[in-house]
Motif scaffolding. Structure first.
Motif, PDB file in Angstrom:
ATOM      1  N   UNK A   1       3.482   5.514  -3.207  1.00 57.91           N
ATOM      2  CA  UNK A   1       4.466   6.380  -3.961  1.00 57.91           C
ATOM      3  C   UNK A   1       4.341   6.529  -5.525  1.00 57.91           C
ATOM      4  N   UNK A   2       4.019   5.466  -6.064  1.00 56.92           N
ATOM      5  CA  UNK A   2       3.713   5.348  -7.264  1.00 56.92           C
ATOM      6  C   UNK A   2       2.487   6.079  -7.949  1.00 56.92           C
TER       7      UNK A   2
ATOM      8  N   UNK B   1      -2.755  -1.866 -10.995  1.00 62.36           N
ATOM      9  CA  UNK B   1      -2.203  -2.673 -10.185  1.00 62.36           C
ATOM     10  C   UNK B   1      -0.738  -1.773  -9.723  1.00 62.36           C
ATOM     11  N   UNK B   2      -0.183  -2.209  -8.883  1.00 61.98           N
ATOM     12  CA  UNK B   2       1.285  -1.851  -8.224  1.00 61.98           C
ATOM     13  C   UNK B   2       2.268  -2.016  -9.418  1.00 61.98           C
TER      14      UNK B   2
ATOM     15  N   UNK C   1       4.740  -7.975  -2.148  1.00 57.19           N
ATOM     16  CA  UNK C   1       4.864  -7.029  -0.953  1.00 57.19           C
ATOM     17  C   UNK C   1       3.525  -7.360  -0.257  1.00 57.19           C
ATOM     18  N   UNK C   2       3.461  -7.141   1.153  1.00 55.38           N
ATOM     19  CA  UNK C   2       2.416  -7.220   1.916  1.00 55.38           C
ATOM     20  C   UNK C   2       1.845  -5.818   2.441  1.00 55.38           C
ATOM     21  N   UNK C   3       0.713  -6.035   2.637  1.00 55.93           N
ATOM     22  CA  UNK C   3       0.213  -4.832   3.185  1.00 55.93           C
ATOM     23  C   UNK C   3       0.630  -4.489   4.550  1.00 55.93           C
TER      24      UNK C   3
ATOM     25  N   UNK D   1       0.773  -1.196  -0.137  1.00 58.34           N
ATOM     26  CA  UNK D   1       0.085   0.197   0.010  1.00 58.34           C
ATOM     27  C   UNK D   1       0.886   1.337   0.000  1.00 58.34           C
ATOM     28  N   UNK D   2       1.827   1.365   0.692  1.00 59.40           N
ATOM     29  CA  UNK D   2       2.910   2.548   0.623  1.00 59.40           C
ATOM     30  C   UNK D   2       3.474   2.724  -0.512  1.00 59.40           C
TER      31      UNK D   2
END
Length: 154
Positions: A16-17, A97-98, A71-73, A11-12
């Motif tokens: 940022x993206x 998506x990320x 990556x986890x939340x 989520x972080x």
């Protein structure tokens, strides 16, 4: 705009993206500096290597997320169930998506810098990370950040 990405949370990294892509759409130059856990966002699962690593570095490589989608939340991860809920909610809202945001940032010309010392400590080789990454020292990052109007720490 200069962002220091220290977190290895989905989520972080997503925040940022989103900020990086939005700033580029506003014609703002963007620099992303990845340190420690933030480097996990840039790992390429297809290029991971155990060659020339110490035993600790090999264990570390095996135990950490292999790329952005692993990556986890940061909160409410619940062994991955929370993250799957978030991804499902993003799909319902047609949100990228990320990985899509990451590719968008690359395409838009966001500068990707990796902390040299963080990479050395964590045992990451440049070849294991995205090819767009330039490895720099903390001093070089600070010099770059001093010239930006916006500095953020994620």
């Amino acid at each position: 705009m200069s962002l220091l990405i220290f977190s290895g949370d989905y989520d972080k990294a997503l925040a940022a993206m989103i900020l990086a892509n939005t700033a580029r759409e506003m014609n703002i130059d963007v620099t992303l500096f990845f340190a420690f856990w933030g480097l996990l966002l840039l790992r390429d699962p297809e290029k991971m290597s155990m060659e020339d690593k110490t035993n600790f570095e090999k264990m570390f490589a095996a135990m950490t997320p292999k790329g952005p989608e692993d990556l986890p939340l940061s909160k409410m991860n619940f062994s991955g169930i929370g993250k799957q809920m978030l991804i499902s909610m993003m799909k319902d809202d047609d949100a990228p998506s990320l990985t899509a945001f990451l590719k968008g940032a690359i395409k838009k010309g966001v500068k990707f810098y990796g902390c040299k010392l963080s990479m050395e400590i964590m045992g990451f080789q440049k070849e294991e990370l995205l090819p767009e990454l330039e490895v720099i020292t903390s001093k070089e990052y600070i010099e770059d950040a001093l010239g930006s109007d916006i500095q953020l720490f994620i």
